[in-house]
Design an enzyme around this catalytic site. Structure first.
Site, mmCIF file in Angstrom:
data_model
loop_
_atom_site.group_PDB
_atom_site.id
_atom_site.type_symbol
_atom_site.label_atom_id
_atom_site.label_comp_id
_atom_site.label_asym_id
_atom_site.label_seq_id
_atom_site.Cartn_x
_atom_site.Cartn_y
_atom_site.Cartn_z
ATOM 1 N N ASN A 198 0.871 -1.172 0.000
ATOM 2 C CA ASN A 198 0.000 0.000 0.000
ATOM 3 C C ASN A 198 0.911 1.225 0.000
ATOM 4 O O ASN A 198 1.535 1.544 1.012
ATOM 5 C CB ASN A 198 -0.894 -0.022 1.249
ATOM 6 C CG ASN A 198 -1.767 1.217 1.341
ATOM 7 O OD1 ASN A 198 -1.761 2.057 0.439
ATOM 8 N ND2 ASN A 198 -2.520 1.332 2.421
ATOM 9 N N LYS B 252 0.026 4.227 -0.246
ATOM 10 C CA LYS B 252 -0.624 5.393 0.383
ATOM 11 C C LYS B 252 -0.427 6.637 -0.485
ATOM 12 O O LYS B 252 -0.510 6.538 -1.703
ATOM 13 C CB LYS B 252 -0.103 5.559 1.814
ATOM 14 C CG LYS B 252 -0.295 4.261 2.620
ATOM 15 C CD LYS B 252 -0.110 4.404 4.094
ATOM 16 C CE LYS B 252 -0.343 3.039 4.756
ATOM 17 N NZ LYS B 252 -0.345 3.081 6.213
ATOM 18 N N HIS C 82 -9.829 0.715 4.419
ATOM 19 C CA HIS C 82 -8.548 0.940 5.106
ATOM 20 C C HIS C 82 -8.784 1.859 6.305
ATOM 21 O O HIS C 82 -9.584 2.794 6.231
ATOM 22 C CB HIS C 82 -7.514 1.554 4.151
ATOM 23 C CG HIS C 82 -6.135 1.526 4.756
ATOM 24 N ND1 HIS C 82 -5.716 2.480 5.653
ATOM 25 C CD2 HIS C 82 -5.125 0.634 4.648
ATOM 26 C CE1 HIS C 82 -4.481 2.167 6.059
ATOM 27 N NE2 HIS C 82 -4.111 1.050 5.458
ATOM 28 N N GLU D 116 -7.199 4.237 7.493
ATOM 29 C CA GLU D 116 -7.005 5.679 7.268
ATOM 30 C C GLU D 116 -8.235 6.291 6.608
ATOM 31 O O GLU D 116 -8.563 7.457 6.826
ATOM 32 C CB GLU D 116 -5.716 5.903 6.461
ATOM 33 C CG GLU D 116 -4.494 5.689 7.361
ATOM 34 C CD GLU D 116 -3.269 5.119 6.678
ATOM 35 O OE1 GLU D 116 -3.150 5.196 5.448
ATOM 36 O OE2 GLU D 116 -2.414 4.560 7.418
ATOM 37 N N GLU E 24 -5.775 -5.309 10.006
ATOM 38 C CA GLU E 24 -4.748 -4.333 10.370
ATOM 39 C C GLU E 24 -5.137 -3.651 11.669
ATOM 40 O O GLU E 24 -6.021 -2.785 11.676
ATOM 41 C CB GLU E 24 -4.617 -3.260 9.279
ATOM 42 C CG GLU E 24 -4.155 -3.780 7.942
ATOM 43 C CD GLU E 24 -3.564 -2.666 7.076
ATOM 44 O OE1 GLU E 24 -2.397 -2.790 6.710
ATOM 45 O OE2 GLU E 24 -4.266 -1.681 6.782
ATOM 46 N N GLY F 80 2.094 2.018 10.941
ATOM 47 C CA GLY F 80 3.023 3.137 10.867
ATOM 48 C C GLY F 80 3.647 3.492 12.208
ATOM 49 O O GLY F 80 4.270 4.534 12.355
ATOM 50 N N SER G 124 3.088 -2.419 10.371
ATOM 51 C CA SER G 124 4.531 -2.464 10.667
ATOM 52 C C SER G 124 5.201 -3.771 10.246
ATOM 53 O O SER G 124 6.086 -4.279 10.932
ATOM 54 C CB SER G 124 4.783 -2.170 12.155
ATOM 55 O OG SER G 124 4.355 -0.851 12.456
HETATM 56 P P1 13P Z 1 2.775 0.207 7.772
HETATM 57 O O1 13P Z 1 3.318 -1.051 7.163
HETATM 58 O O2 13P Z 1 3.515 1.432 7.363
HETATM 59 O O3 13P Z 1 2.561 0.074 9.248
HETATM 60 O O4 13P Z 1 1.301 0.416 7.136
HETATM 61 C C1 13P Z 1 0.398 -0.620 7.182
HETATM 62 C C2 13P Z 1 -0.760 -0.285 6.324
HETATM 63 O O5 13P Z 1 -1.554 0.575 6.629
HETATM 64 C C3 13P Z 1 -0.903 -1.006 5.047
HETATM 65 O O6 13P Z 1 -2.169 -0.810 4.516
#
Ligand code: 13P
Length: 254
Positions: free
Chosen positions: A8, A10, A96, A98, A173, A179, A218
């Site tokens: 991803n 982002k 997701h 976010e 997740e 993150g 992570s």
């Molecule tokens: P990280 O791997 O940066 O923690 O992000 C995970 C994520 O949101 C993947 O969709």
């Protein structure tokens, strides 16, 4: 069981950076075992760059990070599943964290997006997961059940059973592990994935055993193999560590 390694990206990468990164992935990826797939979820502007760089490699796919559940119309700022497909995407992310927590998407909207995208020819990686407050309040199971049942209770008859196999994957997740560098421990991942599998079995019956459940939060080259070895972990959804082709390739290779 299908295994999926998903990146991803982002809101990162220009078109040139996306072309370069996807090109490095395509050239660096060795032979994958049968049933393994790699998907890069890119920002809208660079989906076509990723798809072009992957062209001709059947195990590599491009995806979008969001879509709107309508064919077209006055929805400023939104993108339809057909537009994503036109750009070269065969997958889309829905739900997701976010989008749920920063953009305020609720379970009902996530369900509409998931079903509409499936009906319009995209494969969907549906993301679920609890916040730290929810986990500490003992609400893990209730949150996952609410997020999954919103989608599956609205699923039309033609998208039940085998019709979902190869088309739908679930990404677990935990929001507190995204993150933050805090990967969920093996017990936490085992438990959450077992809960997710059991909920899917309740919602779609035997088909649940053929829907991949990915872990995200992570994921790094040094923890990927340990995560993949856990029961009910059928793939990884990687944010930060997928931005460099080298570390994403290490994760896939692990
Ligand atoms: P990280 O791997 O940066 O923690 O992000 C995970 C994520 O949101 C993947 O969709």
């Amino acid at each position: 069981m299908q295994k999926i390694f998903a990146a991803n990206w982002k809101m990162y990468k220009t078109r040139a950076q996306a072309s370069q990164g996807a090109g490095e992935l395509a050239s660096g990826l060795g032979q994958l075992p049968a049933g393994h797939e790699v998907v890069v979820f890119a920002p809208f502007t660079s989906i076509s760059c990723v798809a072009d760089a992957f062209n001709g490699k059947p195990v590599l796919s491009a995806g979008g990070q969001n879509c709107y559940p309508a064919e077209e119309g006055a929805f400023t700022g939104e993108t339809s599943p057909a537009m994503l497909r036109d750009a070269g995407a065969s997958w889309v992310l829905t739900g997701h964290s976010e989008r749920r927590h920063i953009m305020g998407e609720d379970d009902a909207l996530v369900a509409r997006k998931t079903i509409f995208a499936l009906e319009h020819g995209l494969n969907v990686l549906l993301c679920i997961g609890e916040t730290l407050d929810e986990r500490e309040a003992g609400k893990l199971n209730a949150v996952l059940e609410k997020q999954l049942s919103a989608v599956f209770s609205a699923m039309p008859g033609n998208l039940r059973g085998d019709a979902l196999v190869g088309r739908l994957a679930v990404g677990y997740e935990p929001v507190w592990a995204i993150g933050t560098g805090k990967v969920a421990g093996p017990e936490e991942v085992l438990d959450a994935h077992a809960v997710t599998r059991a909920l899917l079995q309740k919602l779609v019956g035997e088909t649940a055993n053929r829907l991949p459940i990915l872990y995200g939060g992570s994921v790094k080259p040094n923890n990927a193999a340990g995560l993949m070895a856990l029961d009910n972990v059928d793939g990884l959804l990687v944010g930060g560590a997928s931005l460099e082709a080298k570390s994403f390739l290490q994760i896939i290779g692990a």
